[in-house]
Design a protein around this motif. Structure first.
Motif, PDB file in Angstrom:
ATOM      1  N   ASP A  94       0.848  -1.190   0.000  1.00 24.23           N
ATOM      2  CA  ASP A  94       0.000   0.000   0.000  1.00 24.23           C
ATOM      3  C   ASP A  94       0.881   1.236   0.000  1.00 24.23           C
ATOM      4  OD1 ASP A  94      -2.868  -0.498  -0.032  1.00 24.23           O
ATOM      5  OD2 ASP A  94      -2.558  -1.593   1.840  1.00 24.23           O
ATOM      6  N   TYR A  95       0.316   2.349  -0.425  1.00 28.18           N
ATOM      7  CA  TYR A  95       1.038   3.611  -0.532  1.00 28.18           C
ATOM      8  C   TYR A  95       0.258   4.710   0.188  1.00 28.18           C
ATOM      9  CZ  TYR A  95       3.485   1.212  -4.340  1.00 28.18           C
ATOM     10  OH  TYR A  95       4.210   0.310  -5.085  1.00 28.18           O
ATOM     11  N   PHE A  96       1.007   5.610   0.845  1.00 26.67           N
ATOM     12  CA  PHE A  96       0.391   6.718   1.554  1.00 26.67           C
ATOM     13  C   PHE A  96       1.236   7.976   1.365  1.00 26.67           C
ATOM     14  CE2 PHE A  96      -0.905   2.893   3.740  1.00 26.67           C
ATOM     15  CZ  PHE A  96      -2.257   3.081   3.953  1.00 26.67           C
ATOM     16  N   GLU A  97       0.561   9.110   1.381  1.00 28.31           N
ATOM     17  CA  GLU A  97       1.262  10.384   1.374  1.00 28.31           C
ATOM     18  C   GLU A  97       1.706  10.702   2.798  1.00 28.31           C
ATOM     19  OE1 GLU A  97       0.641  14.938  -0.370  1.00 28.31           O
ATOM     20  OE2 GLU A  97      -1.017  13.488  -0.377  1.00 28.31           O
ATOM     21  N   THR A  98       2.933  11.213   2.962  1.00 29.65           N
ATOM     22  CA  THR A  98       3.425  11.570   4.283  1.00 29.65           C
ATOM     23  C   THR A  98       3.202  13.059   4.538  1.00 29.65           C
ATOM     24  OG1 THR A  98       5.704  12.260   3.801  1.00 29.65           O
ATOM     25  CG2 THR A  98       5.257   9.881   3.856  1.00 29.65           C
ATOM     26  N   MET A  99       3.638  13.539   5.706  1.00 32.03           N
ATOM     27  CA  MET A  99       3.492  14.952   6.041  1.00 32.03           C
ATOM     28  C   MET A  99       4.618  15.808   5.479  1.00 32.03           C
ATOM     29  SD  MET A  99       1.830  14.699   9.877  1.00 32.03           S
ATOM     30  CE  MET A  99       1.608  16.473  10.032  1.00 32.03           C
ATOM     31  N   ALA A 100       5.587  15.194   4.805  1.00 35.44           N
ATOM     32  CA  ALA A 100       6.549  15.947   4.004  1.00 35.44           C
ATOM     33  C   ALA A 100       5.873  16.233   2.668  1.00 35.44           C
ATOM     34  CB  ALA A 100       7.831  15.149   3.799  1.00 35.44           C
ATOM     35  N   PRO A 101       5.737  17.486   2.271  1.00 33.00           N
ATOM     36  CA  PRO A 101       4.948  17.816   1.080  1.00 33.00           C
ATOM     37  C   PRO A 101       5.374  17.024  -0.158  1.00 33.00           C
ATOM     38  CG  PRO A 101       5.530  19.818   2.265  1.00 33.00           C
ATOM     39  CD  PRO A 101       6.294  18.695   2.924  1.00 33.00           C
ATOM     40  N   HIS A 102       4.360  16.494  -0.849  1.00 32.33           N
ATOM     41  CA  HIS A 102       4.543  15.814  -2.132  1.00 32.33           C
ATOM     42  C   HIS A 102       5.476  14.603  -2.013  1.00 32.33           C
ATOM     43  CE1 HIS A 102       2.544  19.315  -3.766  1.00 32.33           C
ATOM     44  NE2 HIS A 102       3.509  20.096  -3.335  1.00 32.33           N
ATOM     45  N   THR A 103       5.339  13.841  -0.938  1.00 28.81           N
ATOM     46  CA  THR A 103       6.158  12.630  -0.791  1.00 28.81           C
ATOM     47  C   THR A 103       5.260  11.426  -0.557  1.00 28.81           C
ATOM     48  OG1 THR A 103       6.441  12.908   1.600  1.00 28.81           O
ATOM     49  CG2 THR A 103       8.097  13.913   0.163  1.00 28.81           C
ATOM     50  N   LEU A 104       5.763  10.288  -0.980  1.00 26.21           N
ATOM     51  CA  LEU A 104       5.017   9.044  -0.941  1.00 26.21           C
ATOM     52  C   LEU A 104       5.830   8.010  -0.176  1.00 26.21           C
ATOM     53  CD1 LEU A 104       2.290   8.163  -2.246  1.00 26.21           C
ATOM     54  CD2 LEU A 104       3.630   7.139  -4.095  1.00 26.21           C
ATOM     55  N   ILE A 105       5.127   7.163   0.563  1.00 28.50           N
ATOM     56  CA  ILE A 105       5.783   6.092   1.308  1.00 28.50           C
ATOM     57  C   ILE A 105       5.142   4.768   0.898  1.00 28.50           C
ATOM     58  CG2 ILE A 105       4.253   6.165   3.327  1.00 28.50           C
ATOM     59  CD1 ILE A 105       6.783   5.907   5.073  1.00 28.50           C
ATOM     60  N   ARG A 106       5.952   3.747   0.760  1.00 29.64           N
ATOM     61  CA  ARG A 106       5.495   2.447   0.274  1.00 29.64           C
ATOM     62  C   ARG A 106       5.631   1.406   1.384  1.00 29.64           C
ATOM     63  NH1 ARG A 106       8.387  -0.644  -4.907  1.00 29.64           N
ATOM     64  NH2 ARG A 106       7.019  -2.482  -5.014  1.00 29.64           N
ATOM     65  N   PHE A 107       4.527   0.748   1.717  1.00 29.85           N
ATOM     66  CA  PHE A 107       4.534  -0.337   2.693  1.00 29.85           C
ATOM     67  C   PHE A 107       4.324  -1.658   1.967  1.00 29.85           C
ATOM     68  CE2 PHE A 107       3.261   3.330   5.164  1.00 29.85           C
ATOM     69  CZ  PHE A 107       3.923   3.161   6.376  1.00 29.85           C
ATOM     70  N   CYS A 108       5.012  -2.689   2.405  1.00 28.94           N
ATOM     71  CA  CYS A 108       4.757  -4.009   1.849  1.00 28.94           C
ATOM     72  C   CYS A 108       4.950  -5.050   2.944  1.00 28.94           C
ATOM     73  CB  CYS A 108       5.640  -4.307   0.644  1.00 28.94           C
ATOM     74  SG  CYS A 108       7.352  -4.687   1.049  1.00 28.94           S
ATOM     75  N   SER A 109       4.374  -6.226   2.700  1.00 30.33           N
ATOM     76  CA  SER A 109       4.487  -7.322   3.651  1.00 30.33           C
ATOM     77  C   SER A 109       4.747  -8.607   2.890  1.00 30.33           C
ATOM     78  CB  SER A 109       3.197  -7.455   4.466  1.00 30.33           C
ATOM     79  OG  SER A 109       3.254  -8.571   5.316  1.00 30.33           O
ATOM     80  N   ASN A 110       5.832  -9.252   3.231  1.00 28.48           N
ATOM     81  CA  ASN A 110       6.062 -10.572   2.668  1.00 28.48           C
ATOM     82  C   ASN A 110       5.562 -11.604   3.659  1.00 28.48           C
ATOM     83  OD1 ASN A 110       8.028 -10.119   4.579  1.00 28.48           O
ATOM     84  ND2 ASN A 110       9.587 -11.296   3.516  1.00 28.48           N
ATOM     85  N   PRO A 111       5.326 -12.848   3.251  1.00 24.20           N
ATOM     86  CA  PRO A 111       4.812 -13.846   4.189  1.00 24.20           C
ATOM     87  C   PRO A 111       5.647 -13.906   5.460  1.00 24.20           C
ATOM     88  CG  PRO A 111       4.753 -14.707   1.966  1.00 24.20           C
ATOM     89  CD  PRO A 111       5.456 -13.382   1.893  1.00 24.20           C
ATOM     90  N   GLY A 112       4.982 -13.952   6.591  1.00 26.74           N
ATOM     91  CA  GLY A 112       5.673 -13.965   7.865  1.00 26.74           C
ATOM     92  C   GLY A 112       5.277 -12.809   8.760  1.00 26.74           C
ATOM     93  N   GLU A 113       4.252 -12.056   8.364  1.00 28.24           N
ATOM     94  CA  GLU A 113       3.718 -10.952   9.156  1.00 28.24           C
ATOM     95  C   GLU A 113       4.717  -9.825   9.384  1.00 28.24           C
ATOM     96  OE1 GLU A 113       1.711 -12.043  12.709  1.00 28.24           O
ATOM     97  OE2 GLU A 113       0.425 -13.510  11.755  1.00 28.24           O
TER      98      GLU A 113
ATOM     99  N   GLN B 298      -0.085  11.354 -19.239  1.00 31.31           N
ATOM    100  CA  GLN B 298       0.223  12.774 -19.100  1.00 31.31           C
ATOM    101  C   GLN B 298       1.518  12.969 -18.327  1.00 31.31           C
ATOM    102  OE1 GLN B 298      -3.180  15.283 -18.613  1.00 31.31           O
ATOM    103  NE2 GLN B 298      -2.125  16.633 -17.175  1.00 31.31           N
ATOM    104  N   TYR B 299       2.202  14.047 -18.662  1.00 35.00           N
ATOM    105  CA  TYR B 299       3.417  14.409 -17.930  1.00 35.00           C
ATOM    106  C   TYR B 299       2.999  15.026 -16.597  1.00 35.00           C
ATOM    107  CZ  TYR B 299       8.160  16.120 -17.080  1.00 35.00           C
ATOM    108  OH  TYR B 299       9.406  16.348 -16.545  1.00 35.00           O
ATOM    109  N   LEU B 300       3.480  14.447 -15.505  1.00 35.36           N
ATOM    110  CA  LEU B 300       3.152  14.927 -14.162  1.00 35.36           C
ATOM    111  C   LEU B 300       4.429  15.337 -13.446  1.00 35.36           C
ATOM    112  CD1 LEU B 300       0.587  12.175 -13.051  1.00 35.36           C
ATOM    113  CD2 LEU B 300       0.094  14.385 -14.118  1.00 35.36           C
ATOM    114  N   ARG B 301       4.321  16.386 -12.652  1.00 37.38           N
ATOM    115  CA  ARG B 301       5.463  16.860 -11.877  1.00 37.38           C
ATOM    116  C   ARG B 301       5.348  16.405 -10.431  1.00 37.38           C
ATOM    117  NH1 ARG B 301       4.464  22.298 -12.963  1.00 37.38           N
ATOM    118  NH2 ARG B 301       5.022  22.651 -10.757  1.00 37.38           N
ATOM    119  N   ALA B 302       6.496  16.143  -9.827  1.00 33.79           N
ATOM    120  CA  ALA B 302       6.509  15.636  -8.453  1.00 33.79           C
ATOM    121  C   ALA B 302       6.035  16.673  -7.449  1.00 33.79           C
ATOM    122  CB  ALA B 302       7.913  15.151  -8.089  1.00 33.79           C
TER     123      ALA B 302
END
Length: 664
Positions: free
Chosen positions: A365-384, A619-623
């Motif tokens: 899953d992905y979420f926006e953080t409180m640092a402007p225009h930044t993204l954080i990626r969470f993942c889980s492999n088997p094993g919790e 479309q071309y998107l800016r960060a």
């Protein structure tokens, strides 16, 4: 806790978890059948053949619970625990209450203010769910009536044949567990559960292991951003709130605007602002040569001058500037919503176990953080396990990422409070050049329930109240990152159900007469050309909507109805070249099949012709820019609707790569 006690929650005293889960589900199934107006089939207490409500259990043992009973009565909750329903009650003993009085300077129970009794009572009750101890290790964290998470950890006592010790919020030991009552379950505890009314910055300040992080939090001014709690302007009719009568959202139409089904729907009774921090300890910093705040300032400058070269040296002395390196460093550790580990990505529970196909894809899953225009990626492999900014499949990773520690891997300090919680991590978290250009240079798939912090803070994401086929509604003007452009528009978030054919079992519903709504897209990690895609399911109860990106039309209107969706979908064959040709033909029409990594082994979403992805625009998107998708219904009818199952932002490097984009 005794330093010689070995932590072992996941081992559950060497009893296989599958056995424990099986035992729980047998107990749980019989329990829920019994919670009705006829208690003749009520489950028996684990230890004695009595049929009592939770209140009756407490009233029947004055020697052990008279003080807790008095607190419940003063808070007006004892009568509630006599009613039918599903409750989990953590009942402190009289000795525990006496210790609480001593620790807080109260001479007698009568000295505790009434409002404090109310808070104490709500802290010890979980409403609408009966959590047995076997349940607590395998599902998401319980949430009490103060809307605070209950953290469960365990140890094994080496001096007592490795007996399992279970703790609530790290300081209250369960000394008698799983007392099944007619309306739930009671656990007896030896210490009053911490009912902190602090905000997150003050909670972290109490932990001496976080001194460097907290100094930086204050210096950047980000501590001030974590002190909101309740939106005082929000009101809702009690009959429409959670716990009230609720209302119905119609669906299942016959193309004429008449509804054949209705989905139970509620509004949250409060609107909360809550936060989560992912934090490094001082010892972790020292392992990286960071021994004080000045060292952290230098470290942040090295990382963020490289990640944002256009800002290098411009904001170094202005620590409250959102472009200052230390400000960016701290802000990237903060998210404006609350969640235990399993709320950020599926690492346990029915969705994880039954729907995610681990052999080809790690849940993420992905979420926006409180640092402007930044993204954080969470993942889980088997094993919790839960990782941040990891790239790879299972343990064959290209970038390891940062692991989020489990609750029993940290220290004994409480990690949650009224407006948030923090998690320890095992490495330094940064939005580095590698993260932006490598880890996040991927197909970014955002589940609908991740698109607003209000979905998470209202617990509309992940097993909310365990109610089947229910939806949480949100009022106009009180849903962050969404806009409702007319008074007829309704937006709701359906909670996660294994029976719903939606990615992650949840979806965002938009309905109402000529509905008109916008959603803010998560930021892209770097400038470039992206495909913006919408994942959804079609049906004869759906409408037709014109879609806009930043108020520019995305082609012709999209039909969400089965009979005129015109996707060009054909089933897969045994010939891989033919399957590629089908995929290509669909792309030429602006469509893609759904993913093959979610659903079930025999029937992933890719095999369903009414689960599709629509390529809205290339479309071309800016960060550094904000992007909004808008959906305007063009058909008549107040019951027609559309759903946002998920949104994808896919860079050209991925969809136009020589090897082609995978189907996962």
């Amino acid at each position: 806790m005794n330093s010689k006690i070995n932590k072992s929650w996941n081992r559950m005293a060497n009893v296989p978890m599958k056995v424990l889960f099986a035992a729980f589900f047998i107990l749980h199934a019989s329990f829920f059948v019994s919670c009705s107006d006829d208690d003749s089939d009520a489950p028996l207490n684990f230890y004695s053949s009595v049929r009592l409500t939770a209140a009756g259990f407490i009233e029947s043992d004055e020697a052990q619970f008279s003080d807790f009973k008095a607190i419940l009565e003063r808070g007006n909750y004892l009568s509630m625990l006599k009613t039918y329903g599903h409750y989990t009650v953590f009942a402190p003993t009289n000795e525990a209450i006496r210790q609480f009085l001593k620790e807080n300077g109260y001479a007698t129970l009568n000295d505790i203010p009434n409002e404090k009794c109310d808070t104490l009572a709500r802290t010890h009750i979980v409403q609408d769910k009966a959590y047995f101890t076997t349940d607590m290790g395998g599902e998401v964290a319980p949430v009490n009536m103060n809307d605070d998470y209950i953290q469960m950890t365990s140890d094994s006592d080496v001096y007592n044949n490795n007996a399992l010790l279970i703790y609530v919020n790290k300081n209250s030991r369960i000394i008698q567990k799983d007392d099944s009552v007619t309306n739930g379950v009671v656990h007896v505890i030896d210490h009053v559960i911490n009912a902190s009314n602090q905000f997150l910055p003050a909670l972290m300040e109490e932990n001496p292991n976080l001194s460097i992080f907290c100094q930086a939090l204050r210096l950047t001014g980000m501590a001030d951003s974590l002190t909101k709690y309740v939106d005082e302007t929000y009101t809702v009719d009690p009959d429409s709130a959670v716990g009230g009568k609720g209302f119905k959202v119609p669906y299942g139409t016959a193309n004429d605007g008449t509804a054949s089904k209705q989905c139970p729907t509620w509004y949250p009774d409060h609107r909360y602002f809550k936060f989560t921090a992912f934090v490094e300890t001082d010892s972790l910093y020292r392992a990286h040569g960071i021994n004080n705040l000045d060292d952290l300032i230098r470290y942040a400058k090295e990382v963020y001058d490289e990640s944002y070269p256009e800002d290098a040296g411009k904001y170094d002395e202005d620590f409250k500037s959102r472009r200052n390196p230390l400000n960016r460093f701290i802000s990237y550790h903060l998210i404006n919503r609350i969640g235990s580990r399993e709320y950020w990505v599926h690492c346990k529970g029915a969705i994880y176990e039954q729907k995610c196909l681990f052999n080809i894809y790690d849940p993420e899953d992905y979420f926006e953080t409180m640092a402007p225009h930044t993204l954080i990626r969470f993942c889980s492999n088997p094993g919790e396990e839960v990782y941040i900014n990891r790239k790879g499949l299972k343990n064959a990773f290209k970038v390891r990422g940062v692991r989020v520690l489990k609750e029993n891997e940290g220290d004994d300090y409480t990690q949650s409070c009224s407006n948030g919680m923090y998690h320890y991590i095992d490495d330094i978290l940064v939005y580095s050049k590698e993260v932006r250009n490598n880890v996040l240079n991927c197909r970014i798939r955002i589940d609908g329930s991740c698109l607003s912090p209000d979905f998470m803070n209202a617990r509309a994401r992940i097993y909310y109240m365990n109610k089947a086929e229910q939806m949480i509604g949100f009022k106009n003007g009180y849903l962050t990152d969404f806009k409702m452009h007319n008074s007829h528009t309704f937006i709701g978030c359906g909670n996660e159900q294994t029976g719903w054919r939606h990615y992650q079992g949840s979806g965002v519903c938009i309905t109402g007469e000529k509905f008109d709504a916008s959603v803010k897209l998560p930021p892209v990690p770097h400038d470039g050309t992206y495909e913006v895609r919408l994942g959804y399911s079609t049906g004869d109860d759906r409408g037709i909507a014109q879609v806009y990106l930043n108020n520019e039309p995305c082609g012709i209107p999209i039909s969400f109805r089965n009979f005129d969706s015109n996707t060009g979908w054909e089933p897969d064959t045994d010939d891989e070249e033919e399957n590629k040709a089908i995929d290509k033909a669909m792309r030429n029409r602006g469509f893609m099949k759904a993913m093959d990594s979610y659903g079930s082994t025999s029937e992933p979403f890719r095999t369903y012709n009414n689960d599709v992805r629509r390529i809205l625009v290339k479309q071309y998107l800016r960060a550094d820019q904000e992007n909004w998708l808008r959906f305007r219904q063009i058909l008549e009818g107040s019951t027609l609707y559309m759903s946002i199952d998920y949104i994808e932002l896919c860079p050209k490097d991925v969809y136009d790569s020589p090897e082609g984009e995978d189907r996962h």
